[in-house]
Write a protein that holds these residues in place. Structure first.
Motif, PDB file in Angstrom:
ATOM      1  N   PRO A  66       0.905  -1.280  -0.037  1.00  0.00           N
ATOM      2  CA  PRO A  66       0.133  -0.055  -0.028  1.00  0.00           C
ATOM      3  C   PRO A  66       0.828   1.152   0.121  1.00  0.00           C
ATOM      4  O   PRO A  66       1.978   1.336   0.403  1.00  0.00           O
ATOM      5  CB  PRO A  66      -0.599  -0.021   1.357  1.00  0.00           C
ATOM      6  N   THR A  83      -3.049   1.500  -4.188  1.00  0.00           N
ATOM      7  CA  THR A  83      -4.163   2.069  -3.412  1.00  0.00           C
ATOM      8  C   THR A  83      -5.399   1.059  -3.889  1.00  0.00           C
ATOM      9  O   THR A  83      -5.548   0.282  -4.778  1.00  0.00           O
ATOM     10  CB  THR A  83      -4.603   3.554  -3.652  1.00  0.00           C
ATOM     11  N   ALA A  84      -6.289   1.193  -2.680  1.00  0.00           N
ATOM     12  CA  ALA A  84      -7.570   0.320  -2.920  1.00  0.00           C
ATOM     13  C   ALA A  84      -8.513   0.586  -4.327  1.00  0.00           C
ATOM     14  O   ALA A  84      -8.462   1.747  -4.511  1.00  0.00           O
ATOM     15  CB  ALA A  84      -8.592   0.724  -1.501  1.00  0.00           C
ATOM     16  N   PRO A  99      -9.737  -3.056  -0.397  1.00  0.00           N
ATOM     17  CA  PRO A  99      -9.612  -2.802   1.112  1.00  0.00           C
ATOM     18  C   PRO A  99      -9.845  -3.673   1.770  1.00  0.00           C
ATOM     19  O   PRO A  99     -10.496  -4.391   1.844  1.00  0.00           O
ATOM     20  CB  PRO A  99     -10.789  -1.424   1.121  1.00  0.00           C
ATOM     21  N   TYR A 101      -9.857  -3.461   6.161  1.00  0.00           N
ATOM     22  CA  TYR A 101      -9.879  -2.763   7.403  1.00  0.00           C
ATOM     23  C   TYR A 101     -11.103  -3.316   8.439  1.00  0.00           C
ATOM     24  O   TYR A 101     -11.950  -4.472   8.126  1.00  0.00           O
ATOM     25  CB  TYR A 101     -10.401  -1.246   7.029  1.00  0.00           C
ATOM     26  N   LYS A 110      -9.779   2.077   8.452  1.00  0.00           N
ATOM     27  CA  LYS A 110      -9.930   2.136   6.788  1.00  0.00           C
ATOM     28  C   LYS A 110      -8.995   3.188   6.449  1.00  0.00           C
ATOM     29  O   LYS A 110      -8.549   2.852   5.186  1.00  0.00           O
ATOM     30  CB  LYS A 110     -11.309   2.322   6.661  1.00  0.00           C
ATOM     31  N   GLY A 113      -5.520   2.882   4.681  1.00  0.00           N
ATOM     32  CA  GLY A 113      -5.292   2.491   3.248  1.00  0.00           C
ATOM     33  C   GLY A 113      -4.891   1.055   2.986  1.00  0.00           C
ATOM     34  O   GLY A 113      -4.137   0.853   1.987  1.00  0.00           O
ATOM     35  N   LEU A 115      -4.487  -3.241   2.636  1.00  0.00           N
ATOM     36  CA  LEU A 115      -5.064  -3.985   1.633  1.00  0.00           C
ATOM     37  C   LEU A 115      -5.313  -5.475   1.460  1.00  0.00           C
ATOM     38  O   LEU A 115      -4.378  -6.133   2.484  1.00  0.00           O
ATOM     39  CB  LEU A 115      -4.113  -3.667   0.126  1.00  0.00           C
ATOM     40  N   THR A 133      -8.990  -8.316   8.061  1.00  0.00           N
ATOM     41  CA  THR A 133     -10.078  -7.393   7.576  1.00  0.00           C
ATOM     42  C   THR A 133     -11.252  -7.979   8.505  1.00  0.00           C
ATOM     43  O   THR A 133     -11.180  -9.055   8.951  1.00  0.00           O
ATOM     44  CB  THR A 133     -10.366  -7.664   6.191  1.00  0.00           C
ATOM     45  N   ASP A 138     -17.040  -3.416   1.029  1.00  0.00           N
ATOM     46  CA  ASP A 138     -15.923  -3.558  -0.202  1.00  0.00           C
ATOM     47  C   ASP A 138     -15.782  -5.145  -0.375  1.00  0.00           C
ATOM     48  O   ASP A 138     -15.745  -5.544  -1.424  1.00  0.00           O
ATOM     49  CB  ASP A 138     -14.850  -2.930   0.239  1.00  0.00           C
TER      50      ASP A 138
END
Length: 206
Positions: A66, A83-84, A99, A101, A110, A113, A115, A133, A138
């Protein structure tokens, strides 16, 4: 079953996809130096370990991480920061960043950032590595053939929640990870298996 995927321990994954891809190498016992690509999901010690990266890296390994993770310049490797939502290609392999989180926990905000990744494989379909996560809006939208989902609880989804995510995205195969050492207990894999819908094949690698 799925012999091209190996779980070292925790979330330390090796995928032989023609190119050898590691995700979050951790507690690597032998120095294979065979990684073409290393995926880093986030900066916690059990996912971003420079000592373990050194054991699997070659001089031409590419690291993907990330943008919020400090680039490991001391390794003198090529680094791609993503990036997401980004779709990208490395050494001919196609990826998508997802993403990763927590919801209602402080460990993986979140805003950091951090992943998970989808490997878009011509040989094996879409392989989703969820990262650290919870179930989120998402990742419930992910389309994949193989899903590797954390099942240890505390910092991530527990075994039942991981099964809920698997049941929502309905891969052909589901593999529980991130349990039995740093988080969770050795029987979390079987708890996950029992909670996953029968149309999804659970493969235990830990």
């Amino acid at each position: 079953m799925l012999e091209f995927i190996t779980i070292n321990e925790h979330s330390s994954i090796r995928i032989d996809e023609g190119k050898v891809i590691y995700s979050d190498p951790y507690n690597i016992s032998s120095a294979a130096h065979d990684a073409d690509i290393i995926l880093i999901t986030h900066s916690h010690f059990d996912h971003y370990s420079l000592d373990d990266i050194r054991k699997v890296m070659k001089s031409d390994t590419v690291i993907v991480c990330p943008t919020s993770v400090n680039e490991p310049k001391e390794l003198d490797l090529s680094v791609k920061q993503v990036t997401a939502g980004e779709k990208f290609e490395v050494l001919g392999v196609r990826f998508e960043a997802v993403p990763a989180y927590n919801i209602g926990k402080p460990f993986h905000p979140k805003s950091n950032g951090w992943l998970g990744y989808i490997i878009d494989s011509s040989a094996h379909g879409r392989i989703y590595i969820a990262g650290d996560t919870d179930i989120t809006p998402d990742n419930k939208q992910v389309k994949c053939d193989i899903a590797l989902i954390p099942a240890g609880g505390t910092f991530t989804t527990d075994a039942v929640q991981a099964a809920e995510l698997a049941n929502a995205i309905r891969p052909k195969y589901a593999i529980p990870i991130h349990y039995g050492t740093v988080a969770g207990s050795p029987d979390d894999g079987e708890k996950f298996r029992k909670a996953v819908d029968s149309c999804i094949e659970v493969v235990i690698k830990l």
